[in-house]
Design an enzyme around this catalytic site. Structure first.
Site, PDB file in Angstrom:
ATOM      1  N   LYS A   1      11.175  16.980   3.090  1.00  0.00           N
ATOM      2  CA  LYS A   1      11.488  16.735   4.252  1.00  0.00           C
ATOM      3  C   LYS A   1      10.449  16.113   5.003  1.00  0.00           C
ATOM      4  CE  LYS A   1      15.400  15.279   6.638  1.00  0.00           C
ATOM      5  NZ  LYS A   1      15.790  13.896   5.911  1.00  0.00           N
TER       6      LYS A   1
ATOM      7  N   SER B   1       7.163 -10.708  -4.838  1.00  0.00           N
ATOM      8  CA  SER B   1       8.001  -9.968  -5.641  1.00  0.00           C
ATOM      9  C   SER B   1       9.316  -9.599  -4.962  1.00  0.00           C
ATOM     10  CB  SER B   1       6.874  -9.376  -4.279  1.00  0.00           C
ATOM     11  OG  SER B   1       6.804  -7.797  -4.363  1.00  0.00           O
TER      12      SER B   1
END
Length: 336
Positions: free
Chosen positions: A173, A121
């Site tokens: 949020k 990765s």
């Protein structure tokens, strides 16, 4: 008797002055010899170990390695760099910083990557912009993709009588809150975010490996490859040990800088600067420490460059303690 004392004092003074000048001369000679060694044409070994994050955890951590690679761009005596990678990947930002540093360095001088146990990765992302990539047959690499994960503990918390009370300034949020289900708009927003990051990932890999983007896309479904499989798919260039990578790097460096075959080009492990060592000490120490070289001023505060380093480090640790946002990772899911 008085004359003998004077003569003895003069002899002591002469011996002291001679010894002082002798020590200084020896120190100067050692410094000059060290400078000659450091200025000698050579290769340098830089090691990237562990999870890739933006914190400065050790001299072989991501950001310390990134800084050293940037320094090596300007060091003319270093004719090539061997980057040893043993990392499962990590966060997006730090991985991109490493990719860019390797890319810029490889434009100036050859950079050969040697993959050890794993370079998956973000670890593979870092390697992909190098001049050449070596892997062992059993190295784990690939895992090209992006992951963002969290957990929903709503039912568990409700059973023990815990309820969340959230006040927020916008609908997203508290996205990925552990106290509620992920809404469909939130899921789509996060999926778009990951797709954007994924597109950058495979585009950079395609550029670094000089492969067609669609070829990389087919390989970039998150699967992990052995070193041998990676070579078959052109994700790495050769199967070999770190020593074999050094031999190849030396050949590439001689060719790049038109050096004769007789040019030795010894390889040296990248030195750790004092700042990197201090970073490592402060990150590994879980208790308060006192060092004798801190300057303490009259108001009771610690001052000086080292103190500033300590203050920023401790402030960074305090900030991290309150950060619960799940990071976007370039990492196999089994490392989460």
């Amino acid at each position: 008797m008085q004359l003998n004392r004077i003569i003895a004092l003069v002899l002591v003074a002469v011996c002291f002055i001679s010894a002082t000048f002798g020590i200084q001369r020896r120190q100067m000679d050692e410094a000059l010899n060290l400078k000659k060694v450091l200025d000698r044409d050579r290769l340098e070994l830089v090691s990237l170990d562990g999870v890739i994050t933006g914190t400065r955890a050790s001299a072989s951590g991501a950001m310390a390695v990134r800084d050293r690679l940037r320094e090596l761009i300007e060091e003319d005596s270093v004719k090539g760099v061997l980057l040893s990678i043993n990392s499962p990947g990590g966060t997006v930002g730090a991985s991109k910083e490493l990719y860019a540093a390797v890319k810029d360095l490889s434009e100036k001088k050859p950079v050969v990557v040697s993959m050890l146990d794993q370079a998956t990765s973000g670890g593979y992302y870092t390697a992909s912009s190098a001049t050449k990539i070596y892997a062992n047959a059993g190295t784990l690499t690939g895992s090209i993709g992006v992951i963002l994960s969290g957990f929903n503990a709503k039912e568990l918390l409700s059973k023990v009588g815990i309820q969340a009370q959230t006040i927020k300034t916008g609908p997203y949020k508290d996205i990925f809150s552990s106290f509620r289900d992920l809404s469909e708009p939130e899921r789509q927003l996060l999926q778009d975010l990951l797709q954007s990051t994924y597109q950058e990932f495979i585009t950079d890999v395609a550029k670094g490996r000089k492969l067609d983007l669609e070829v990389v896309r087919k390989l970039a479904d998150g699967r992990i490859y052995t070193g041998s499989q990676a070579k078959e798919n052109k994700l790495v260039d050769a199967i070999g040990t770190l020593d074999e990578a050094v031999v190849d790097l030396r050949t590439l460096a001689r060719k790049k800088f038109n050096l004769p075959e007789t040019k030795e080009l010894p390889i040296r492990k990248s030195p750790a600067s004092f700042e990197r060592l201090l970073d490592q000490l402060l990150n590994q120490a879980g208790v308060s420490i006192a060092l004798p070289f801190f300057d303490v001023v009259g108001n009771g505060k610690i001052s000086g460059a080292i103190a500033d380093q300590l203050t920023s480090k401790l402030a960074g640790q305090n900030m991290q303690m309150g950060n619960y946002d799940p990071p976007v990772l370039l990492m196999p899911s089994w490392f989460n």
